[in-house]
Design a protein around this motif. Structure first.
Motif, PDB file in Angstrom:
ATOM      1  N   THR A  74      75.779  93.333  65.234  1.00 42.50           N
ATOM      2  CA  THR A  74      76.816  92.301  65.327  1.00 42.50           C
ATOM      3  C   THR A  74      77.254  92.090  66.768  1.00 42.50           C
ATOM      4  O   THR A  74      78.090  91.245  67.039  1.00 42.50           O
ATOM      5  CB  THR A  74      78.047  92.669  64.472  1.00 42.50           C
ATOM      6  N   ASP A  75      76.670  92.843  67.672  1.00 44.39           N
ATOM      7  CA  ASP A  75      77.005  92.761  69.086  1.00 44.39           C
ATOM      8  C   ASP A  75      75.722  92.520  69.887  1.00 44.39           C
ATOM      9  O   ASP A  75      74.797  93.332  69.837  1.00 44.39           O
ATOM     10  CB  ASP A  75      77.683  94.066  69.510  1.00 44.39           C
ATOM     11  N   ALA A  76      75.682  91.408  70.599  1.00 44.74           N
ATOM     12  CA  ALA A  76      74.480  91.041  71.353  1.00 44.74           C
ATOM     13  C   ALA A  76      74.146  92.071  72.427  1.00 44.74           C
ATOM     14  O   ALA A  76      72.971  92.390  72.642  1.00 44.74           O
ATOM     15  CB  ALA A  76      74.643  89.656  71.967  1.00 44.74           C
ATOM     16  N   ALA A  77      75.156  92.591  73.106  1.00 44.29           N
ATOM     17  CA  ALA A  77      74.899  93.585  74.152  1.00 44.29           C
ATOM     18  C   ALA A  77      74.265  94.842  73.561  1.00 44.29           C
ATOM     19  O   ALA A  77      73.355  95.430  74.161  1.00 44.29           O
ATOM     20  CB  ALA A  77      76.192  93.920  74.889  1.00 44.29           C
ATOM     21  N   ALA A  78      74.723  95.250  72.392  1.00 42.02           N
ATOM     22  CA  ALA A  78      74.155  96.436  71.739  1.00 42.02           C
ATOM     23  C   ALA A  78      72.704  96.187  71.341  1.00 42.02           C
ATOM     24  O   ALA A  78      71.863  97.069  71.494  1.00 42.02           O
ATOM     25  CB  ALA A  78      74.990  96.822  70.519  1.00 42.02           C
ATOM     26  N   LEU A  79      72.405  94.986  70.856  1.00 45.10           N
ATOM     27  CA  LEU A  79      71.021  94.659  70.494  1.00 45.10           C
ATOM     28  C   LEU A  79      70.138  94.672  71.733  1.00 45.10           C
ATOM     29  O   LEU A  79      69.056  95.262  71.726  1.00 45.10           O
ATOM     30  CB  LEU A  79      70.946  93.304  69.794  1.00 45.10           C
ATOM     31  N   GLY A  80      70.580  94.052  72.799  1.00 49.23           N
ATOM     32  CA  GLY A  80      69.804  94.039  74.035  1.00 49.23           C
ATOM     33  C   GLY A  80      69.564  95.442  74.569  1.00 49.23           C
ATOM     34  O   GLY A  80      68.449  95.784  74.977  1.00 49.23           O
ATOM     35  N   ALA A  81      70.602  96.285  74.526  1.00 54.18           N
ATOM     36  CA  ALA A  81      70.480  97.660  75.020  1.00 54.18           C
ATOM     37  C   ALA A  81      69.549  98.489  74.140  1.00 54.18           C
ATOM     38  O   ALA A  81      68.942  99.452  74.613  1.00 54.18           O
ATOM     39  CB  ALA A  81      71.859  98.311  75.092  1.00 54.18           C
ATOM     40  N   ALA A  82      69.435  98.121  72.868  1.00 57.79           N
ATOM     41  CA  ALA A  82      68.612  98.886  71.929  1.00 57.79           C
ATOM     42  C   ALA A  82      67.137  98.509  71.983  1.00 57.79           C
ATOM     43  O   ALA A  82      66.325  99.131  71.301  1.00 57.79           O
ATOM     44  CB  ALA A  82      69.136  98.692  70.505  1.00 57.79           C
ATOM     45  N   ALA A  83      66.766  97.521  72.787  1.00 58.36           N
ATOM     46  CA  ALA A  83      65.375  97.047  72.812  1.00 58.36           C
ATOM     47  C   ALA A  83      64.365  98.179  73.009  1.00 58.36           C
ATOM     48  O   ALA A  83      63.356  98.217  72.297  1.00 58.36           O
ATOM     49  CB  ALA A  83      65.197  95.948  73.864  1.00 58.36           C
ATOM     50  N   PRO A  84      64.573  99.142  73.921  1.00 57.48           N
ATOM     51  CA  PRO A  84      63.578 100.217  74.066  1.00 57.48           C
ATOM     52  C   PRO A  84      63.443 101.077  72.805  1.00 57.48           C
ATOM     53  O   PRO A  84      62.333 101.429  72.402  1.00 57.48           O
ATOM     54  CB  PRO A  84      64.101 101.042  75.247  1.00 57.48           C
ATOM     55  N   VAL A  85      64.552 101.408  72.181  1.00 59.06           N
ATOM     56  CA  VAL A  85      64.521 102.218  70.959  1.00 59.06           C
ATOM     57  C   VAL A  85      63.861 101.437  69.831  1.00 59.06           C
ATOM     58  O   VAL A  85      63.040 101.970  69.084  1.00 59.06           O
ATOM     59  CB  VAL A  85      65.949 102.661  70.561  1.00 59.06           C
ATOM     60  N   LEU A  86      64.207 100.153  69.714  1.00 54.70           N
ATOM     61  CA  LEU A  86      63.632  99.319  68.667  1.00 54.70           C
ATOM     62  C   LEU A  86      62.139  99.097  68.872  1.00 54.70           C
ATOM     63  O   LEU A  86      61.382  99.022  67.901  1.00 54.70           O
ATOM     64  CB  LEU A  86      64.373  97.991  68.576  1.00 54.70           C
ATOM     65  N   THR A  87      61.710  99.030  70.118  1.00 58.00           N
ATOM     66  CA  THR A  87      60.277  98.897  70.400  1.00 58.00           C
ATOM     67  C   THR A  87      59.531 100.115  69.876  1.00 58.00           C
ATOM     68  O   THR A  87      58.478  99.989  69.239  1.00 58.00           O
ATOM     69  CB  THR A  87      60.038  98.697  71.903  1.00 58.00           C
ATOM     70  N   GLY A  88      60.065 101.294  70.106  1.00 53.52           N
ATOM     71  CA  GLY A  88      59.453 102.506  69.568  1.00 53.52           C
ATOM     72  C   GLY A  88      59.463 102.527  68.054  1.00 53.52           C
ATOM     73  O   GLY A  88      58.473 102.931  67.421  1.00 53.52           O
ATOM     74  N   LEU A  89      60.568 102.078  67.453  1.00 52.59           N
ATOM     75  CA  LEU A  89      60.674 102.063  66.004  1.00 52.59           C
ATOM     76  C   LEU A  89      59.683 101.076  65.382  1.00 52.59           C
ATOM     77  O   LEU A  89      58.988 101.410  64.419  1.00 52.59           O
ATOM     78  CB  LEU A  89      62.106 101.705  65.589  1.00 52.59           C
ATOM     79  N   VAL A  90      59.581  99.881  65.950  1.00 55.67           N
ATOM     80  CA  VAL A  90      58.626  98.890  65.438  1.00 55.67           C
ATOM     81  C   VAL A  90      57.203  99.403  65.620  1.00 55.67           C
ATOM     82  O   VAL A  90      56.367  99.267  64.728  1.00 55.67           O
ATOM     83  CB  VAL A  90      58.835  97.513  66.110  1.00 55.67           C
ATOM     84  N   GLY A  91      56.919 100.007  66.766  1.00 51.42           N
ATOM     85  CA  GLY A  91      55.580 100.555  66.987  1.00 51.42           C
ATOM     86  C   GLY A  91      55.214 101.605  65.943  1.00 51.42           C
ATOM     87  O   GLY A  91      54.106 101.600  65.413  1.00 51.42           O
ATOM     88  N   ALA A  92      56.152 102.471  65.639  1.00 51.91           N
ATOM     89  CA  ALA A  92      55.903 103.495  64.607  1.00 51.91           C
ATOM     90  C   ALA A  92      55.747 102.850  63.224  1.00 51.91           C
ATOM     91  O   ALA A  92      54.890 103.251  62.442  1.00 51.91           O
ATOM     92  CB  ALA A  92      57.035 104.522  64.598  1.00 51.91           C
ATOM     93  N   TRP A  93      56.576 101.850  62.942  1.00 54.26           N
ATOM     94  CA  TRP A  93      56.525 101.170  61.645  1.00 54.26           C
ATOM     95  C   TRP A  93      55.161 100.509  61.413  1.00 54.26           C
ATOM     96  O   TRP A  93      54.598 100.640  60.341  1.00 54.26           O
ATOM     97  CB  TRP A  93      57.649 100.131  61.577  1.00 54.26           C
ATOM     98  N   VAL A  94      54.643  99.812  62.414  1.00 53.19           N
ATOM     99  CA  VAL A  94      53.395  99.096  62.211  1.00 53.19           C
ATOM    100  C   VAL A  94      52.189 100.042  62.131  1.00 53.19           C
ATOM    101  O   VAL A  94      51.150  99.664  61.599  1.00 53.19           O
ATOM    102  CB  VAL A  94      53.147  97.986  63.268  1.00 53.19           C
TER     103      VAL A  94
END
Length: 123
Positions: A101-121
């Protein structure tokens, strides 16, 4: 590779999370081998190995919801995924959400989310 359809979709949106979604999008496409994108369900959807794997829903004005899935339909084959981040909110045996719900938090999470998406796929 960036998809022109996703470019157009996001450029035409007034959603307040679009800049953060663009940041995440760039991180995912650069950081997850074999990941591509297209527009599906009127949303940016990321594809790996020919299967839709993660969709960014901007259907509500106050949030971005990342929908982790294994395609449009629940599959009957076994799927196991250990979420190393604790971010996934499971909605079924092969579907989960991560909500920002916070754009800054989403932007800051990009590295963690990249790892999570990589593991998911790769699961």
């Amino acid at each position: 590779m960036r998809d022109p359809g996703v470019d157009a979709l996001l450029a035409g949106s007034r959603h307040p999370m679009v800049p953060a979604v663009q940041e995440l999008r760039a991180a995912l496409l650069d950081g997850v081998d074999g990941l591509t994108e297209h527009v599906k369900w009127r949303s940016p959807t990321f594809v790996h190995g020919g299967a839709d794997r993660m969709t960014v829903s901007l259907s509500r004005a106050d949030r971005a919801v990342l929908v982790f899935h294994r395609g449009a339909r629940v599959r009957s084959d076994a799927f196991g995924f250990a979420d190393p981040t604790g971010l996934l909110e499971w909605r079924g045996p092969d579907r989960a959400l991560v909500t920002y719900t916070d754009a800054a938090a989403l932007g800051a999470a990009a590295p963690v989310l990249t790892g999570l998406v990589g593991a998911w796929v790769r699961a």
